[in-house]
Design a protein around this motif. Structure first.
Motif, PDB file in Angstrom:
ATOM      1  N   ARG A  51       0.828  -1.211   0.000  1.00 21.15           N
ATOM      2  CA  ARG A  51       0.000   0.000   0.000  1.00 21.15           C
ATOM      3  C   ARG A  51       0.856   1.251   0.000  1.00 21.15           C
ATOM      4  NH1 ARG A  51      -3.192  -3.141   3.502  1.00 21.15           N
ATOM      5  NH2 ARG A  51      -2.172  -2.183   5.302  1.00 21.15           N
ATOM      6  N   HIS A  52       1.955   1.219   0.741  1.00 22.75           N
ATOM      7  CA  HIS A  52       2.840   2.372   0.786  1.00 22.75           C
ATOM      8  C   HIS A  52       3.449   2.643  -0.592  1.00 22.75           C
ATOM      9  CE1 HIS A  52       5.702   5.279   2.271  1.00 22.75           C
ATOM     10  NE2 HIS A  52       6.687   4.578   1.744  1.00 22.75           N
ATOM     11  N   ARG A  53       3.901   1.597  -1.268  1.00 24.88           N
ATOM     12  CA  ARG A  53       4.488   1.770  -2.599  1.00 24.88           C
ATOM     13  C   ARG A  53       3.457   2.312  -3.588  1.00 24.88           C
ATOM     14  NH1 ARG A  53       7.029  -3.894  -2.701  1.00 24.88           N
ATOM     15  NH2 ARG A  53       8.655  -3.637  -1.152  1.00 24.88           N
ATOM     16  N   ARG A  54       2.234   1.800  -3.525  1.00 20.84           N
ATOM     17  CA  ARG A  54       1.195   2.277  -4.440  1.00 20.84           C
ATOM     18  C   ARG A  54       0.867   3.736  -4.168  1.00 20.84           C
ATOM     19  NH1 ARG A  54      -3.294  -1.983  -3.601  1.00 20.84           N
ATOM     20  NH2 ARG A  54      -4.500  -0.772  -5.072  1.00 20.84           N
ATOM     21  N   ARG A  55       0.803   4.113  -2.909  1.00 17.64           N
ATOM     22  CA  ARG A  55       0.518   5.499  -2.553  1.00 17.64           C
ATOM     23  C   ARG A  55       1.636   6.413  -3.025  1.00 17.64           C
ATOM     24  NH1 ARG A  55      -0.179   5.247   3.095  1.00 17.64           N
ATOM     25  NH2 ARG A  55      -2.216   4.381   2.633  1.00 17.64           N
ATOM     26  N   LYS A  56       2.877   5.967  -2.858  1.00 16.03           N
ATOM     27  CA  LYS A  56       4.032   6.754  -3.288  1.00 16.03           C
ATOM     28  C   LYS A  56       4.019   6.928  -4.807  1.00 16.03           C
ATOM     29  CE  LYS A  56       9.037   6.819  -2.698  1.00 16.03           C
ATOM     30  NZ  LYS A  56      10.174   6.090  -2.171  1.00 16.03           N
ATOM     31  N   THR A  57       3.694   5.863  -5.541  1.00 13.52           N
ATOM     32  CA  THR A  57       3.628   5.930  -6.997  1.00 13.52           C
ATOM     33  C   THR A  57       2.534   6.898  -7.449  1.00 13.52           C
ATOM     34  OG1 THR A  57       4.401   3.650  -7.138  1.00 13.52           O
ATOM     35  CG2 THR A  57       3.351   4.555  -9.091  1.00 13.52           C
ATOM     36  N   ARG A  58       1.374   6.866  -6.788  1.00 14.17           N
ATOM     37  CA  ARG A  58       0.290   7.797  -7.143  1.00 14.17           C
ATOM     38  C   ARG A  58       0.708   9.233  -6.895  1.00 14.17           C
ATOM     39  NH1 ARG A  58      -3.689   4.166  -4.503  1.00 14.17           N
ATOM     40  NH2 ARG A  58      -3.362   5.529  -2.729  1.00 14.17           N
ATOM     41  N   ARG A  59       1.400   9.485  -5.781  1.00 15.41           N
ATOM     42  CA  ARG A  59       1.837  10.859  -5.487  1.00 15.41           C
ATOM     43  C   ARG A  59       2.838  11.349  -6.519  1.00 15.41           C
ATOM     44  NH1 ARG A  59       2.753  10.205   0.982  1.00 15.41           N
ATOM     45  NH2 ARG A  59       0.552  10.232   1.549  1.00 15.41           N
ATOM     46  N   GLU A  60       3.758  10.484  -6.930  1.00 17.25           N
ATOM     47  CA  GLU A  60       4.731  10.880  -7.952  1.00 17.25           C
ATOM     48  C   GLU A  60       4.041  11.146  -9.284  1.00 17.25           C
ATOM     49  OE1 GLU A  60       7.526   7.697  -7.981  1.00 17.25           O
ATOM     50  OE2 GLU A  60       8.550   8.370  -6.156  1.00 17.25           O
ATOM     51  N   ASP A  64       3.189  15.796  -6.877  1.00 18.95           N
ATOM     52  CA  ASP A  64       3.260  16.419  -5.535  1.00 18.95           C
ATOM     53  C   ASP A  64       4.663  16.438  -5.011  1.00 18.95           C
ATOM     54  OD1 ASP A  64       0.620  16.867  -5.593  1.00 18.95           O
ATOM     55  OD2 ASP A  64       0.052  15.228  -4.241  1.00 18.95           O
TER      56      ASP A  64
END
Length: 64
Positions: A51-60, A64
């Motif tokens: 979940r953390h990796r997916r969230r980080k990918t969405r932010r990039e 942001d």
């Protein structure tokens, strides 16, 4: 969860574990419980990392 509980109730004999240089004797039900808890923690940890990796990918992707 119910099957685990039934398995633990039916397996009460003591077993000796030998791993590398460690030797210890535990009841089989306790070994089963510890293995299940460690497995659940690993499963939960892998889910958190994913979940953390997916969230980080969405932010990039948003910039942001």
């Amino acid at each position: 969860m119910g099957l685990l509980l039934i398995f633990m109730i039916q397996n009460t004999e003591r077993v000796t574990l030998r791993f590398l240089f460690w030797n210890f004797t535990w009841p089989l039900w306790l070994l089963t419980l510890v293995a299940a808890l460690v497995g659940a923690l690993v499963w939960f940890g892998l889910g958190v990392l994913r979940r953390h990796r997916r969230r980080k990918t969405r932010r990039e992707g948003r910039g942001d």
